[in-house]
Design a protein around this motif. Sequence first.
Motif, short mmCIF file in Angstrom:
data_model
loop_
_atom_site.label_atom_id
_atom_site.label_comp_id
_atom_site.label_asym_id
_atom_site.label_seq_id
_atom_site.Cartn_x
_atom_site.Cartn_y
_atom_site.Cartn_z
N VAL A 108 0.96 -1.40 0.04
CA VAL A 108 -0.06 0.12 -0.11
C VAL A 108 0.91 1.23 -0.09
O VAL A 108 0.50 2.30 -0.96
N LEU A 109 1.82 1.32 0.92
CA LEU A 109 2.59 2.75 1.15
C LEU A 109 3.43 2.83 -0.39
O LEU A 109 3.70 4.12 -0.79
N TRP B 250 1.37 4.47 13.15
CA TRP B 250 0.37 4.35 12.18
C TRP B 250 -0.53 5.26 11.95
O TRP B 250 -1.05 5.88 10.90
N TRP C 21 -5.73 9.43 5.19
CA TRP C 21 -6.64 8.34 5.24
C TRP C 21 -7.76 8.30 5.93
O TRP C 21 -7.97 8.97 6.71
N GLN D 144 -9.34 3.18 4.35
CA GLN D 144 -7.96 3.21 4.04
C GLN D 144 -7.21 2.74 5.12
O GLN D 144 -6.07 1.84 4.85
N THR E 296 -4.79 -0.77 4.59
CA THR E 296 -3.49 -0.73 4.68
C THR E 296 -3.09 -1.55 6.06
O THR E 296 -2.23 -2.59 5.48
N TRP F 87 -0.91 -5.07 5.88
CA TRP F 87 0.55 -5.04 6.80
C TRP F 87 0.26 -6.29 7.93
O TRP F 87 1.18 -6.32 8.87
#
Length: 400
Positions: free
Chosen positions: A231-232, A258, A267, A271, A275, A279
């Motif tokens: 995602v990042l 986070w 976000w 989102q 994300t 992770w």
Amino acid sequence: MQIKKLPNAFKEAQQVLQIIEEHGYEAYFVGGSVRDTILKLPLHDVDIATSAYPAEIKQIFVHTVDTGIEHGTVTVLHHGQSFEITTFRTESGYQDYRRPDQVTFVRSLKEDLMRRDFTVNALAMRENGEVIDLFGGISDLQQHIIRAVGNPSERFHEDALRMMRAVRFGSQLDFTIEAQTMAAIKSNSPLLEKIAVERIHVEFVKMLLGIAPLRGLAQMLQTDLLCYVPVLNHHLKQLAVVSELPLARQLENETEVWSWLAVSLDWSVAQIRTTLQAWKSSKQLIADVASVTAASQSLLTDQMTDWQLYQTGATNLQTAAQLLVVLGKPDYSQELARRYETLPIHNKHELAINGKQLMQAGIKPGPQLGQILNQLEQQVVAGAIENEPQQLLDHAQSMK
Ligand code: ATP
Ligand code: MG
């Protein structure tokens, strides 16, 4: 180098090393504890490496546990404490860029130190404080350099996680990554895809909790490591901007880490969920980050309603307040704590009426009952009605 006075964390372990040596084997402190002792940093764990094979360690000590016997690790219980003792080993094979195909126990300290990732992590120390430095680790510690042991490209081929570890230690220690090590990270960065996201997660969070997190992030961008994380990798431009916005103080826990990213990248809850799931985060972490982020976003834009205060809860409110401090905003922690304290109730169980009582009063079980309870909870929190059984009941009846 000779360390004159060892930190207390080594006291009991020194005896364990002496006992191993009395039996004719070598034993050393290795890894992070030696590095952090020289840097005068607090110690986390004291790892011990030895020339004795696991079976030999088990013969020496009465109480042992086979914690990771296939990797050579035995836990020894001595005077009420436990110590992880690992046999010197070499690793070979690494066909999958993450694990050796074969681990071989060896009698030579040098071979064990050679398989370690960075020179500052490849130091060993005898029980008497004498430091064994075969790869220039002390000089690199003094010059604040992270340098791979041996050929960096080969080392990253063996285990691609080491690239993340380089950036992590760089941030934790505020060290620079040596040029060839840095170049090798850049040319091997795609190998990060071979690594389980859980392991990347651990290093990434440790990196952001370090004292130089922005440089860590910038280095992940420079070396393209960030292109190979979930995602990042779709937010590289924004992350480049974020990596240049100063933080007023260090991040203190994973929820803060986070939430800081989520607020910085603006976000939504959806989102955040996508994300953090990518992770492989726990449900609890996802819930906390969503709550802290929403609270921080409200604090940054306007006032928080009492209902939002209530839903956020005391702990997450404090994390949100701390995050604002990190972002260079005023410290609202006391004000929020005071407001939270004065809420009429702090959780559902404090409501002066429950579902059973509502049913006794003639409200049918089912979804409507839940909705009514929820309405009552909101009204009480907002101060619209008092938390008093009769008033709640009257109100419930009027909602039927
Ligand atoms: P921390 O303070 O975070 O525990 P540490 O240096 O002890 O730092 P660990 O991950 O606990 O780090 O590992 C202990 C030691 O094992 C390291 O210092 C290093 O010598 C070696 N090591 C750990 N992971 C790797 C790896 N992926 N490749 C090579 N050596 C490693
Ligand atoms: Mg450690």
